[in-house]
Design an enzyme around this catalytic site. Structure first.
Site, PDB file in Angstrom:
ATOM      1  CE  LYS A   1      -4.202   1.825   0.466  1.00 21.64           C
ATOM      2  NZ  LYS A   1      -5.204   1.710  -0.589  1.00 21.64           N
ATOM      3  NE  ARG A   2       6.169   1.073   3.471  1.00 22.31           N
ATOM      4  CZ  ARG A   2       6.145  -0.146   4.013  1.00 22.31           C
ATOM      5  NH1 ARG A   2       5.228  -0.442   4.913  1.00 22.31           N
ATOM      6  NH2 ARG A   2       7.022  -1.064   3.653  1.00 22.31           N
TER       7      ARG A   2
END
Length: 496
Positions: A264-265
């Site tokens: 997700k980062r």
């Protein structure tokens, strides 16, 4: 004082036996990323293929990372994907509770049992969690490992803070078996005495999942291959308790590219992101199933599977050791296949909210617009832009009227529109068939190819070169008044 074994006997008596039991055990720490979804799917498929039981367990022992509403995301995603669970926090079951924070007392008791058996010990050393996580724990230097048990219990009774650590054998090797990777042997002196119970009394993930998997009768444990390094410590825990080890199924990671795992980062999409980007749940599931698994035998060449078909053909032996690369283009291909396979009615219902984002006029038939899109649509989110011209005629240059293939230029287009406008005005009924027959007859009368007439009519009606549907369908949807208004505007452009 020896532990009362009645509690442990009662816990053993509750464990269901005799059929495959799998579990999906997410942490409520936010969204459902593609790797999570694949784990849930494979776990569900193993259970369904064997006529077994699928369990949902919420692993919330890491209180620091909990995200409000994350449990709702898990329930919603599972329901949308059709991954129904037979036991879980919301439906109950024979080995409840199914939320780890509600099982806190259980872990403490089993940790104490391990201490009694000599496979764990109380550790009073001041050691920060960051030191634990870095893996630099030096077992040989821990003075608590060989403390006299009576002294250790006295210090616990006196209220001294402690953790409980696993006591890994000082020498020798541990071999564990994985359904994908086979037998793996590690030297025990490379394994750290991991913490089982933290200072706050809560278990670590590594301890809680072993206890819960045993007490819930889990037969197959599906998880990411990043846990392979922890598997020997899990095996040693099972052996210490005298329990049967479940079948391990370690899945290789889903990668963004050849070098990076999805995260997700880095902006990689979650299930909810993919839905928001216009992908159908069925297409997402079908594609995710093939990320690291391939069917065997008569289905080896098959790509498109319904969830039910996957449940019938899924076999652990088809899971690959190699990492899978998430390819958004491949997912888009699957999505287009699924959109085209829908019934016209189902597609129209699915597409309507996207059509109405830009086509607000209720007089414009959303189902008729959807019919133009179905064969040309790859993602639902492509729809608003494709159909916006129905609501508002875009600004366009008269150069669009010139098309070599259709044999049109400004002069030809002007002649075509001058003939088409009065013909369309005079039509008895404004239907697709009436418009079609009128334009075809007009082309014949003018002694031109159909395309030579249709091109300028479509350009004037839509104001853009690429449209879903041709001149006939666009005119029909616009309605007589709006269609003629646009054709007259087009004619005015060509007169300049």
């Amino acid at each position: 004082m020896a532990l009362d074994m009645t509690y442990f006997a009662e816990m053993e008596a509750k464990i269901p036996h005799g059929k495959v039991r799998t579990r999906f055990a997410p942490s409520p720490t936010g969204y459902m990323h593609v790797g999570n979804l694949r784990t849930a799917l494979y776990t569900w498929l193993i259970a369904r293929n064997a006529g077994g039981t699928f369990i949902l367990r919420i692993e919330d022992t890491d209180q620091v990372r909990l995200v409000e509403g994350a449990t709702d995301v898990i329930y919603r995603t599972m329901a949308e994907c059709g991954l129904d669970h037979d036991e879980g926090p919301d439906v109950g079951g024979p080995v409840a509770p199914y939320i780890q924070s509600q099982r806190r007392d259980t872990y403490g008791r089993y940790a104490e049992l391990l201490v009694e058996k000599g496979h764990a010990y109380y550790c009073f050393c001041e050691k920060t969690e960051s030191e634990e996580d870095s893996g630099d724990f030096n077992r040989a230097a821990d003075p608590c490992r060989d403390l006299d048990p009576a002294e250790a219990k006295a210090r616990v009774a006196a209220g001294e803070p402690y953790v409980i650590r696993q006591k890994i054998p000082a020498s020798g090797t541990t071999t564990f078996h994985d359904a994908i990777f086979g037998d793996i042997t590690v030297d025990n002196d490379t394994l750290d005495d991991q913490v089982l119970i933290k200072r706050d009394g809560l278990p670590t993930y590594n301890f809680a999942n072993v206890i819960d998997d045993h007490l819930m009768g889990i037969t197959h444990v599906v998880r990411g291959s990043e846990y392979l390094s922890s598997a020997p410590k899990y095996d040693l825990l099972y052996q210490a308790f005298g329990w049967e080890v479940p079948t391990y199924v370690h899945c290789s990671p889903v990668m963004r590219d050849a070098h990076n795992k999805m995260s997700k980062r880095h902006g990689d999409p979650s299930y909810e992101d993919l839905k928001a980007q216009g992908y159908l749940t069925e297409a997402i599931l079908n594609y995710v199933a093939l990320l690291g698994w391939s069917p065997r035998g008569e289905h080896a060449e098959q790509e498109v599977f319904s969830l039910q078909e996957l449940a019938e053909v899924f076999d652990i032996s088809g899971i690959s050791k190699s990492p899978a690369i998430f390819d958004i283009e491949k997912l888009t291909h699957f999505n287009a296949l699924y959109l085209r396979a829908m019934t016209p009615e189902a597609f129209a219902a699915t597409a309507e909210p996207y059509i109405r984002e830009t086509v607000k006029n209720p007089a414009m038939d959303a189902a008729a617009i959807a019919a133009l899109l179905q064969a040309r649509c790859e993602r639902l989110t492509d729809i608003p832009e494709k159909v916006a011209f129905f609501e508002t005629l875009p600004e366009y240059d008269k150069d669009l009227f010139t098309n070599k293939k259709s044999k049109t230029n400004d002069e030809v287009s002007r002649t075509m529109l001058e003939a088409a406008i009065p013909m369309l005005e005079a039509l008895q009924s404004w239907t697709t068939d009436a418009i079609h027959d009128g334009l075809i007859a007009l082309a014949e009368k003018l002694e031109v190819k159909n395309a030579t007439l249709m091109w300028p009519v479509r350009i004037a009606a839509a104001g853009q070169a690429v449209t879903p549907g041709g001149a006939v369908e666009i005119c029909a949807i616009l309605g007589r008044e709006e269609c003629l208004r646009r054709l007259n505007l087009g004619l005015e452009k060509l007169k300049v």
